[in-house]
Enzyme design. Structure first.
Site, PDB file in Angstrom:
ATOM      1  CB  SER A 238      26.036  45.569  81.857  1.00 30.34           C
ATOM      2  OG  SER A 238      27.342  45.111  82.123  1.00 30.34           O
TER       3      SER A 238
ATOM      4  CD  GLU B 106      20.530  43.613  89.107  1.00 35.98           C
ATOM      5  OE1 GLU B 106      19.340  43.965  89.084  1.00 35.98           O
ATOM      6  OE2 GLU B 106      21.288  43.725  88.133  1.00 35.98           O
TER       7      GLU B 106
ATOM      8  CD  GLU C  93      23.617  50.195  88.732  1.00 37.55           C
ATOM      9  OE1 GLU C  93      23.760  48.971  88.913  1.00 37.55           O
ATOM     10  OE2 GLU C  93      23.420  50.693  87.605  1.00 37.55           O
TER      11      GLU C  93
HETATM   12  O1  KIV Z   1      25.931  44.023  84.937  1.00 38.58           O
HETATM   13  C1  KIV Z   1      26.779  44.832  85.317  1.00 38.58           C
HETATM   14  O2  KIV Z   1      27.730  45.181  84.604  1.00 38.58           O
HETATM   15  C2  KIV Z   1      26.624  45.391  86.662  1.00 38.58           C
HETATM   16  C3  KIV Z   1      27.426  46.595  86.963  1.00 38.58           C
HETATM   17  C4  KIV Z   1      26.719  47.781  86.441  1.00 38.58           C
HETATM   18  C5  KIV Z   1      27.725  46.718  88.402  1.00 38.58           C
HETATM   19  O3  KIV Z   1      25.841  44.929  87.419  1.00 38.58           O
END
Ligand code: KIV
Length: 259
Positions: free
Chosen positions: A44, A113, A177
């Site tokens: 993120s 993921e 999520e």
């Molecule tokens: O990339 C990230 O910060 C995440 C969180 C939203 C769990 O995957």
């Protein structure tokens, strides 16, 4: 300060909530480490720190730089390296990239993921002694936009199947999520590994938020993110004060000057 191990984290499933946050920098990591069980160096960061439109443009070498800084600043928490998009499309590539990331950052685990389609990759990494945190439900790397999951039976069945597969894959825990409360509850009851929710209700075994979101710094504020501060406002106020001081020649003050 006792180091959190994966073994200790697993034991928490039936005892007390697992507390997690993201960190991309040593400053945030130092604070989070005092209070969290797990720190995720999430991809993120592409959107939050670098202003990218999606996480898909994040490069593994960028992640390595941030993860190294976070891990070095962390004494107690488990630190998880988020594998960027297309770095784990098959077993060999996943292992090559995960091994390099762990070697260069010293992180404790990697995050991937996906559901059923990545179970063999997770199994392979675990067999090669690389601990894996899984991630199901809304998958930012492959989904188009932000949409709550599990509202209809087809989606619920698919995510439950993903959860069961992941629960038996050797992953030590799973991030869930943006799924509806009832589904989060079913998943958490069904699988033996801890579930860590983000927008997935209090029924998960733990919670994670993107730190910049909950501090009001990223400007991303969907319903599931409680705003614990408004750092944007605070920073803007401070910047405006500084600008005014400079323009009015009130800064530097005499105490800021070397004589
Ligand atoms: O990339 C990230 O910060 C995440 C969180 C939203 C769990 O995957």
């Amino acid at each position: 300060m006792q180091k959190i191990t994966i073994k200790k984290l697993l034991k928490k499933k039936y005892k007390s909530p697992i507390v997690c946050l993201t960190a991309y920098t040593s400053n945030i990591a130092k604070i989070a480490d005092k209070y969290c069980d797990l720190i995720l160096v999430g991809d993120s960061l592409g959107m939050v720190l670098y202003g990218m439109k999606t996480t898909r443009d994040v490069k593994i070498d960028t992640m390595i730089l941030h993860a190294k800084a976070v891990k070095e600043a962390t004494k107690k928490s488990l630190v998880v390296f988020d594998m960027p998009y297309k770095t784990y499309t098959n077993k060999t590539l996943a292992y090559k990239n995960a091994r390099r990331a762990i070697k260069l950052t010293n992180c404790d685990a990697v995050k991937l993921e996906g559901g059923k389609e990545i179970i063999n990759i997770i199994k392979f990494l675990v067999k090669k002694k690389i601990p894996v945190l899984a991630h199901i439900g809304l998958l930012p790397q492959t989904s188009d936009g932000f949409k709550v999951k599990g509202k209809n039976t087809i989606e619920e069945k698919k995510i439950l199947k993903d959860a069961t597969g992941i629960g038996n894959s050797g992953a030590f825990a799973v991030i869930v999520e943006c799924v509806v409360e009832n589904l989060a509850k079913k998943i958490t009851r069904k699988i033996s590994i801890p579930t860590i929710g983000i927008g997935a209700s209090k029924y998960c075994d733990g919670q994670i938020l993107v730190t910049e979101d909950m501090l009001g710094l990223s400007g991303f504020a969907p319903k599931f993110v409680k705003q614990y501060a408004n750092l944007n406002k605070l920073i803007e106020k401070s910047v405006k004060k500084y600008v005014k001081d400079v323009k009015m020649k009130r800064f530097p003050f005499s105490k800021n000057v070397y004589k």
